[in-house]
Enzyme design. Sequence first.
Site, PDB file in Angstrom:
ATOM      1  N   LYS A  66      91.370  88.233  18.479  1.00  0.00           N
ATOM      2  CA  LYS A  66      91.886  89.154  17.455  1.00  0.00           C
ATOM      3  C   LYS A  66      90.727  89.786  16.693  1.00  0.00           C
ATOM      4  O   LYS A  66      89.572  89.332  16.798  1.00  0.00           O
ATOM      5  CB  LYS A  66      92.790  88.383  16.495  1.00  0.00           C
ATOM      6  CG  LYS A  66      92.079  87.258  15.723  1.00  0.00           C
ATOM      7  CD  LYS A  66      93.062  86.363  14.989  1.00  0.00           C
ATOM      8  CE  LYS A  66      92.348  85.257  14.228  1.00  0.00           C
ATOM      9  NZ  LYS A  66      93.301  84.287  13.630  1.00  0.00           N
ATOM     10  N   ARG A 167     102.299  79.886   5.539  1.00  0.00           N
ATOM     11  CA  ARG A 167     101.950  81.290   5.792  1.00  0.00           C
ATOM     12  C   ARG A 167     103.046  81.836   6.704  1.00  0.00           C
ATOM     13  O   ARG A 167     104.214  81.708   6.384  1.00  0.00           O
ATOM     14  CB  ARG A 167     100.552  81.357   6.408  1.00  0.00           C
ATOM     15  CG  ARG A 167      99.868  82.698   6.227  1.00  0.00           C
ATOM     16  CD  ARG A 167      98.439  82.684   6.764  1.00  0.00           C
ATOM     17  NE  ARG A 167      98.370  82.524   8.228  1.00  0.00           N
ATOM     18  CZ  ARG A 167      97.225  82.521   8.916  1.00  0.00           C
ATOM     19  NH1 ARG A 167      96.065  82.663   8.292  1.00  0.00           N
ATOM     20  NH2 ARG A 167      97.228  82.384  10.226  1.00  0.00           N
ATOM     21  N   HIS A 199     100.037  76.310  13.127  1.00  0.00           N
ATOM     22  CA  HIS A 199      98.651  76.549  12.727  1.00  0.00           C
ATOM     23  C   HIS A 199      98.324  75.624  11.557  1.00  0.00           C
ATOM     24  O   HIS A 199      99.186  75.376  10.707  1.00  0.00           O
ATOM     25  CB  HIS A 199      98.497  78.020  12.335  1.00  0.00           C
ATOM     26  CG  HIS A 199      97.086  78.523  12.296  1.00  0.00           C
ATOM     27  ND1 HIS A 199      96.131  78.197  13.222  1.00  0.00           N
ATOM     28  CD2 HIS A 199      96.475  79.379  11.425  1.00  0.00           C
ATOM     29  CE1 HIS A 199      94.994  78.819  12.927  1.00  0.00           C
ATOM     30  NE2 HIS A 199      95.171  79.536  11.837  1.00  0.00           N
ATOM     31  N   TYR A 301      69.314  98.436  -7.537  1.00  0.00           N
ATOM     32  CA  TYR A 301      70.196  98.652  -8.684  1.00  0.00           C
ATOM     33  C   TYR A 301      70.203  97.461  -9.644  1.00  0.00           C
ATOM     34  O   TYR A 301      70.367  96.318  -9.231  1.00  0.00           O
ATOM     35  CB  TYR A 301      71.636  98.859  -8.208  1.00  0.00           C
ATOM     36  CG  TYR A 301      71.890 100.145  -7.459  1.00  0.00           C
ATOM     37  CD1 TYR A 301      71.438 101.375  -7.943  1.00  0.00           C
ATOM     38  CD2 TYR A 301      72.607 100.126  -6.268  1.00  0.00           C
ATOM     39  CE1 TYR A 301      71.701 102.551  -7.246  1.00  0.00           C
ATOM     40  CE2 TYR A 301      72.884 101.297  -5.569  1.00  0.00           C
ATOM     41  CZ  TYR A 301      72.424 102.507  -6.065  1.00  0.00           C
ATOM     42  OH  TYR A 301      72.687 103.665  -5.378  1.00  0.00           O
ATOM     43  N   CYS A 357      72.878  97.195  -1.579  1.00  0.00           N
ATOM     44  CA  CYS A 357      73.509  98.480  -1.891  1.00  0.00           C
ATOM     45  C   CYS A 357      74.470  98.860  -0.766  1.00  0.00           C
ATOM     46  O   CYS A 357      74.680  98.094   0.169  1.00  0.00           O
ATOM     47  CB  CYS A 357      72.449  99.561  -2.051  1.00  0.00           C
ATOM     48  SG  CYS A 357      71.099  99.085  -3.153  1.00  0.00           S
ATOM     49  N   ASP A 359      74.143 101.092   1.588  1.00  0.00           N
ATOM     50  CA  ASP A 359      73.513 101.399   2.871  1.00  0.00           C
ATOM     51  C   ASP A 359      72.236 100.632   3.132  1.00  0.00           C
ATOM     52  O   ASP A 359      71.664 100.753   4.220  1.00  0.00           O
ATOM     53  CB  ASP A 359      73.164 102.896   2.922  1.00  0.00           C
ATOM     54  CG  ASP A 359      74.294 103.766   2.442  1.00  0.00           C
ATOM     55  OD1 ASP A 359      75.366 103.701   3.066  1.00  0.00           O
ATOM     56  OD2 ASP A 359      74.120 104.480   1.433  1.00  0.00           O
TER      57      ASP A 359
HETATM   58  C1  LIG Z   1      92.861  82.982  14.027  1.00  0.00           C
HETATM   59  C2  LIG Z   1      93.736  81.976  14.609  1.00  0.00           C
HETATM   60  C3  LIG Z   1      93.207  80.976  15.456  1.00  0.00           C
HETATM   61  C4  LIG Z   1      91.725  80.770  15.649  1.00  0.00           C
HETATM   62  O1  LIG Z   1      91.203  80.139  14.503  1.00  0.00           O
HETATM   63  P1  LIG Z   1      89.645  79.684  14.431  1.00  0.00           P
HETATM   64  O2  LIG Z   1      89.554  78.959  13.151  1.00  0.00           O
HETATM   65  O3  LIG Z   1      88.856  80.948  14.440  1.00  0.00           O
HETATM   66  O4  LIG Z   1      89.403  78.850  15.611  1.00  0.00           O
HETATM   67  C5  LIG Z   1      94.090  80.138  16.096  1.00  0.00           C
HETATM   68  N1  LIG Z   1      95.425  80.246  15.897  1.00  0.00           N
HETATM   69  C6  LIG Z   1      95.963  81.167  15.068  1.00  0.00           C
HETATM   70  C7  LIG Z   1      97.440  81.218  14.885  1.00  0.00           C
HETATM   71  C8  LIG Z   1      95.140  82.057  14.390  1.00  0.00           C
HETATM   72  O5  LIG Z   1      95.667  82.954  13.548  1.00  0.00           O
END
Ligand SMILES: *Cc1c(COP(=O)(O)O)cnc(C)c1O
Length: 444
Positions: A66, A167, A199, A301, A357, A359
């Site tokens: 992803k 979540r 997860h 800055y 900054c 850039d």
């Molecule tokens: C992003 C994600 C992972 C991978 O997590 P890592 O901590 O980068 O290994 C696995 N499962 C789900 C559902 C995720 O959203």
Amino acid sequence: MRESVTVSTDPSSTPSTVPSAVPSTVAPPFPDDLLARAVVDLSAVRDNVRALAGHAPGAAVMAVVKADGYGHGMLPVARAALAGGATWLGTAVPAEALALRAGGVTPGDARVLTWLAAPGAPFGRLVAAGVDVGVAAPWALAEVAAGARAAGETARVHLKVDTGLGRNGIMPADLPDVVRRAAALEAEGVLRVVGVMSHLACADEPGHPSVALQAEAFDDAVRTVERAGASLEVRHLANSAAVLTAPRLHYDLVRPGIAVYGHSPVPQLGAPGDYGLRGAMTLQARLATVKDVPAGHGVSYGHHYTTPRDTRLGVVPLGYADGIQRHASGGSLGVGGPVGTGAGGTARVLRVAGRVCMDQFVLDLGPGAAERAGDVVTLFGASDGVDRGAVVPNAEDWARAAGTISYEIVTGIGARAPRVYAGLDAGLYTGMDESSEDRKEVQR
Ligand SMILES: *Cc1c(COP(=O)(O)O)cnc(C)c1O
């Protein structure tokens, strides 16, 4: 001659299954007209996946690609992960999964799963493209069914259960109803529940009580689904941290993300090398300016750094618009992000002087420093970190300097640092001349 960073791979480990395998041992030349670049070593991605498969010998590997492959470039990384033994690819949103298929990753190459959608998502196109879909809320089941009917194919569904993350995911209380509806749709031939997934909230803190509780809730969810008659192909729960620290949670399939890219998901416990991983991305820039300034000169800055003596400054043409975190500013603002500069005897790690900054940012190179404008410096690369004595920092070093995690560092690097591929089948991504045997590159 200005090039000092080597992206090393082991040529002997290049598998015969990889087309046009290139035993790349060095990063491609850094073109003069380029200010900055992110070299992505595809051999590292492949080797990291192999290492992760070794950590989870009983499970298949889903490489999570992803967010454009955590900023590395989704398609090249996906190919490298498959070369390393992954048989699944994981994406968050539907567009990513569709891009994998459009990019030529066929169902025969890899199963692809997407798990984050909102009502109105293109489930019909996903099913038609042979993408497995995560059902993470009760509403999604009817939409997936409608998409499957429109596509005229059976959807492959993974029920994503909230076992405690709080979540996305079906609450356990809602699961029996979802499972009942799914069984009816399955009898109709509209969909098939092939997976149950969840997860973890605190896998990066091994021993956290929530980990065991989530595992229990996951086992309950699997039982609920199986009792309804589903014949599951895969049960999956483990992210990178769980792959490395919790064998009991590997089940049939593991879903590593950050570790695929060579970063430790548990930096408080171990550096990448401790787990057989190495960073795939090396971020480099050319010094735009090198100049002498007197003692007491304010830098950048807000003047949060003042030169303690007559010295030489170097300007690095990367800033927060490129993903260099402003929180990694130095001087009175913090420790400052680390930068590797110099070569051989002059190789050393310097810290950002003053504000980052939009850039650019500044390094205090020291009186009479040998660097010249145009020299290449390295913000991070394959390394176990400066606290292990490395002269090339890693993404975790930047994360620490900015008060964040390596994930945010690598996913945040912007397009002004083009991805340049090295190692493995980098030549596949060029479409350019491949006459050089050991150096291939592409810029997107
Ligand atoms: C992003 C994600 C992972 C991978 O997590 P890592 O901590 O980068 O290994 C696995 N499962 C789900 C559902 C995720 O959203």
